[in-house]
Write a protein that holds these residues in place. Structure first.
Motif, PDB file in Angstrom:
ATOM      1  N   VAL A  49     -65.165-100.034  36.537  1.00  0.00           N
ATOM      2  CA  VAL A  49     -66.163 -98.988  36.358  1.00  0.00           C
ATOM      3  C   VAL A  49     -65.573 -97.927  35.437  1.00  0.00           C
ATOM      4  N   PRO A  50     -66.419 -97.263  34.650  1.00  0.00           N
ATOM      5  CA  PRO A  50     -65.901 -96.238  33.744  1.00  0.00           C
ATOM      6  C   PRO A  50     -65.615 -94.927  34.469  1.00  0.00           C
ATOM      7  N   VAL A  51     -64.821 -94.094  33.821  1.00  0.00           N
ATOM      8  CA  VAL A  51     -64.668 -92.691  34.212  1.00  0.00           C
ATOM      9  C   VAL A  51     -65.309 -91.888  33.087  1.00  0.00           C
ATOM     10  N   GLN A  52     -66.493 -91.322  33.359  1.00  0.00           N
ATOM     11  CA  GLN A  52     -67.295 -90.672  32.332  1.00  0.00           C
ATOM     12  C   GLN A  52     -67.356 -89.162  32.542  1.00  0.00           C
ATOM     13  N   CYS A  53     -67.522 -88.448  31.429  1.00  0.00           N
ATOM     14  CA  CYS A  53     -67.886 -87.043  31.476  1.00  0.00           C
ATOM     15  C   CYS A  53     -68.971 -86.815  30.436  1.00  0.00           C
ATOM     16  N   VAL A  54     -69.563 -85.625  30.443  1.00  0.00           N
ATOM     17  CA  VAL A  54     -70.746 -85.366  29.631  1.00  0.00           C
ATOM     18  C   VAL A  54     -70.589 -84.056  28.871  1.00  0.00           C
ATOM     19  N   HIS A  55     -70.813 -84.117  27.566  1.00  0.00           N
ATOM     20  CA  HIS A  55     -70.867 -82.917  26.723  1.00  0.00           C
ATOM     21  C   HIS A  55     -72.327 -82.645  26.390  1.00  0.00           C
ATOM     22  N   ILE A  56     -72.750 -81.404  26.574  1.00  0.00           N
ATOM     23  CA  ILE A  56     -74.141 -81.009  26.333  1.00  0.00           C
ATOM     24  C   ILE A  56     -74.144 -79.848  25.355  1.00  0.00           C
ATOM     25  N   ARG A  57     -74.887 -80.001  24.270  1.00  0.00           N
ATOM     26  CA  ARG A  57     -75.055 -78.895  23.329  1.00  0.00           C
ATOM     27  C   ARG A  57     -76.531 -78.528  23.316  1.00  0.00           C
ATOM     28  N   LEU A  58     -76.838 -77.312  23.740  1.00  0.00           N
ATOM     29  CA  LEU A  58     -78.204 -76.836  23.813  1.00  0.00           C
ATOM     30  C   LEU A  58     -78.267 -75.480  23.143  1.00  0.00           C
ATOM     31  N   GLY A  59     -78.872 -75.427  21.965  1.00  0.00           N
ATOM     32  CA  GLY A  59     -78.839 -74.212  21.175  1.00  0.00           C
ATOM     33  C   GLY A  59     -77.416 -73.875  20.792  1.00  0.00           C
ATOM     34  N   ALA A  60     -77.024 -72.646  21.067  1.00  0.00           N
ATOM     35  CA  ALA A  60     -75.662 -72.222  20.735  1.00  0.00           C
ATOM     36  C   ALA A  60     -74.681 -72.487  21.863  1.00  0.00           C
ATOM     37  N   ALA A  62     -72.458 -74.824  24.477  1.00  0.00           N
ATOM     38  CA  ALA A  62     -71.827 -76.131  24.694  1.00  0.00           C
ATOM     39  C   ALA A  62     -71.235 -76.164  26.093  1.00  0.00           C
ATOM     40  N   VAL A  63     -71.604 -77.205  26.851  1.00  0.00           N
ATOM     41  CA  VAL A  63     -71.192 -77.359  28.243  1.00  0.00           C
ATOM     42  C   VAL A  63     -70.512 -78.710  28.401  1.00  0.00           C
ATOM     43  N   LEU A  64     -69.432 -78.759  29.153  1.00  0.00           N
ATOM     44  CA  LEU A  64     -68.775 -80.013  29.508  1.00  0.00           C
ATOM     45  C   LEU A  64     -68.862 -80.180  31.015  1.00  0.00           C
ATOM     46  N   VAL A  65     -69.360 -81.330  31.450  1.00  0.00           N
ATOM     47  CA  VAL A  65     -69.438 -81.626  32.876  1.00  0.00           C
ATOM     48  C   VAL A  65     -68.344 -82.634  33.197  1.00  0.00           C
ATOM     49  N   ASP A  66     -67.339 -82.178  33.917  1.00  0.00           N
ATOM     50  CA  ASP A  66     -66.115 -82.896  34.269  1.00  0.00           C
ATOM     51  C   ASP A  66     -65.211 -83.059  33.051  1.00  0.00           C
ATOM     52  N   ALA A  67     -63.925 -83.144  33.327  1.00  0.00           N
ATOM     53  CA  ALA A  67     -62.918 -83.228  32.262  1.00  0.00           C
ATOM     54  C   ALA A  67     -61.793 -84.142  32.729  1.00  0.00           C
ATOM     55  N   HIS A 104     -68.537 -73.605  28.683  1.00  0.00           N
ATOM     56  CA  HIS A 104     -68.616 -73.798  30.131  1.00  0.00           C
ATOM     57  C   HIS A 104     -68.093 -75.189  30.471  1.00  0.00           C
ATOM     58  N   VAL A 105     -67.184 -75.261  31.443  1.00  0.00           N
ATOM     59  CA  VAL A 105     -66.672 -76.533  31.948  1.00  0.00           C
ATOM     60  C   VAL A 105     -66.966 -76.574  33.446  1.00  0.00           C
ATOM     61  N   VAL A 106     -67.870 -77.451  33.837  1.00  0.00           N
ATOM     62  CA  VAL A 106     -68.256 -77.579  35.241  1.00  0.00           C
ATOM     63  C   VAL A 106     -67.525 -78.777  35.833  1.00  0.00           C
ATOM     64  N   ILE A 107     -66.748 -78.566  36.870  1.00  0.00           N
ATOM     65  CA  ILE A 107     -66.081 -79.654  37.577  1.00  0.00           C
ATOM     66  C   ILE A 107     -66.899 -79.953  38.829  1.00  0.00           C
ATOM     67  N   THR A 108     -67.427 -81.168  38.898  1.00  0.00           N
ATOM     68  CA  THR A 108     -68.303 -81.506  40.017  1.00  0.00           C
ATOM     69  C   THR A 108     -67.556 -81.463  41.346  1.00  0.00           C
ATOM     70  N   ARG A 134     -65.341 -70.798  30.372  1.00  0.00           N
ATOM     71  CA  ARG A 134     -65.229 -70.513  31.791  1.00  0.00           C
ATOM     72  C   ARG A 134     -65.282 -71.854  32.518  1.00  0.00           C
ATOM     73  N   TYR A 135     -64.553 -71.961  33.609  1.00  0.00           N
ATOM     74  CA  TYR A 135     -64.471 -73.189  34.389  1.00  0.00           C
ATOM     75  C   TYR A 135     -65.084 -72.931  35.765  1.00  0.00           C
ATOM     76  N   TYR A 136     -65.854 -73.902  36.276  1.00  0.00           N
ATOM     77  CA  TYR A 136     -66.628 -73.690  37.495  1.00  0.00           C
ATOM     78  C   TYR A 136     -66.273 -74.736  38.552  1.00  0.00           C
ATOM     79  N   LEU A 137     -65.935 -74.261  39.737  1.00  0.00           N
ATOM     80  CA  LEU A 137     -65.666 -75.111  40.895  1.00  0.00           C
ATOM     81  C   LEU A 137     -66.330 -74.465  42.102  1.00  0.00           C
ATOM     82  N   SER A 138     -66.821 -75.282  43.027  1.00  0.00           N
ATOM     83  CA  SER A 138     -67.503 -74.729  44.203  1.00  0.00           C
ATOM     84  C   SER A 138     -66.505 -74.046  45.140  1.00  0.00           C
TER      85      SER A 138
END
Length: 279
Positions: A49-60, A62-67, A104-108, A134-138
């Motif tokens: 199985v892969p280990v995936q993360c997601v880069h999102i660019r919306l307007g100005a 840029a967000v990374l979900v997991d690293a 923004h870097v969101v760590i699930t 900025r990095y985000y963790l619950s």
């Protein structure tokens, strides 16, 4: 290694940073009669199985979900003759997505395959890999005693990742829903961990959910009561139930950490299935 999609005005890039050897028989720990008739191909032998993360660019923004990091996985999860893909930072540069542009870097959740690239070595020290983010963790995950103990161990991975982010004042602790940019929100989805969180992106009438480890395989979509043995079962079931109804109503695109590519949910006479998209 990268797959690009559009969600409204959002440019979405899925990056594969590693692979794990999955063993559903061990992960789900179900008696063979529960799966033999329909899912033998998945349960009878391990598979990648892969280990995936997601880069999102919306307007100005840029967000990374997991690293995910590029280190080999633990031996129990390492495929034979393992050769890791190119590391995350290099993949971002190759895709024309400079790490310095990520805000923004969101760590699930803080499992090993989701956060190893939040910092980078600089000589004998460590620094944030995404210097303007900025990095985000619950909070529920941040306050786990095991994580706090690990951060205090000087040479641990947690010390040179979470510890560095905290010292640099780049870490944001999240409670509940949190909008981090127009059209981009963090949502709680506990189960995989106490504070597991997902990301919702909404643009021009279209919606994407980055689901982390809410599901590990498509069989869990079809059989939502099948839960990995390390998860909090009741919380996982509740998080999945909430996601399913919302995702179906929105015809949302879905990306997980370990189901290849992207998909959507579709209702059938028997329940719900995962349909892969963008191939």
């Amino acid at each position: 290694m990268a797959q690009s999609l559009r969600v409204g005005e959002a440019e979405v890039t899925i990056l594969t940073v590693g692979y794990l050897q999955a063993d559903l028989a061990d992960w789900l720990r179900l008696p063979p009669p529960a799966w033999k008739a329909r899912y033998s191909d998945y349960f009878e032998q391990p598979f990648l199985v892969p280990v995936q993360c997601v880069h999102i660019r919306l307007g100005a923004t840029a967000v990374l979900v997991d690293a995910p990091g590029n280190d080999p996985p633990p031996l129990r999860l390492m495929p034979p003759d393992y050769q890791p893909p190119v590391d995350l930072l290099s993949q971002l540069w190759l895709a024309g997505l400079p790490p310095g542009a990520v805000e923004h870097v969101v760590i699930t959740h803080p499992h090993f395959d989701h956060y190893g690239s939040v910092t980078v070595a600089q000589g004998k020290s460590w620094a944030p890999a995404f210097p303007n983010a900025r990095y985000y963790l619950s909070r529920a995950d941040w306050e786990q005693p095991s994580l706090q103990r690990a951060i205090r161990r000087r040479h641990s991975e947690d010390s040179h990742t979470w510890g560095v982010l905290e010292s640099a004042k780049r870490l944001e602790i999240v409670e509940g829903r949190r909008e981090i940019a127009p059209g981009v929100a963090i949502l709680p989805a506990p189960g995989e961990t106490a504070g597991h969180q997902i990301v919702r992106v909404h643009s021009a009438g279209r919606t994407l959910y980055c689901l982390g480890d809410l599901y590990h395989h498509t069989v869990e979509v079809e059989q939502p009561e099948w839960v990995a043995h390390w998860c909090k079962r009741e919380a996982t079931l509740a998080s999945r139930a909430a996601l399913v109804e919302t995702a179906l109503a929105e015809d949302a695109l879905l990306i997980t950490a370990h189901i290849p590519g992207a998909g959507r949910l579709a209702r059938t006479a028997e329940g719900v299935i995962w349909e892969r998209v963008g191939e």
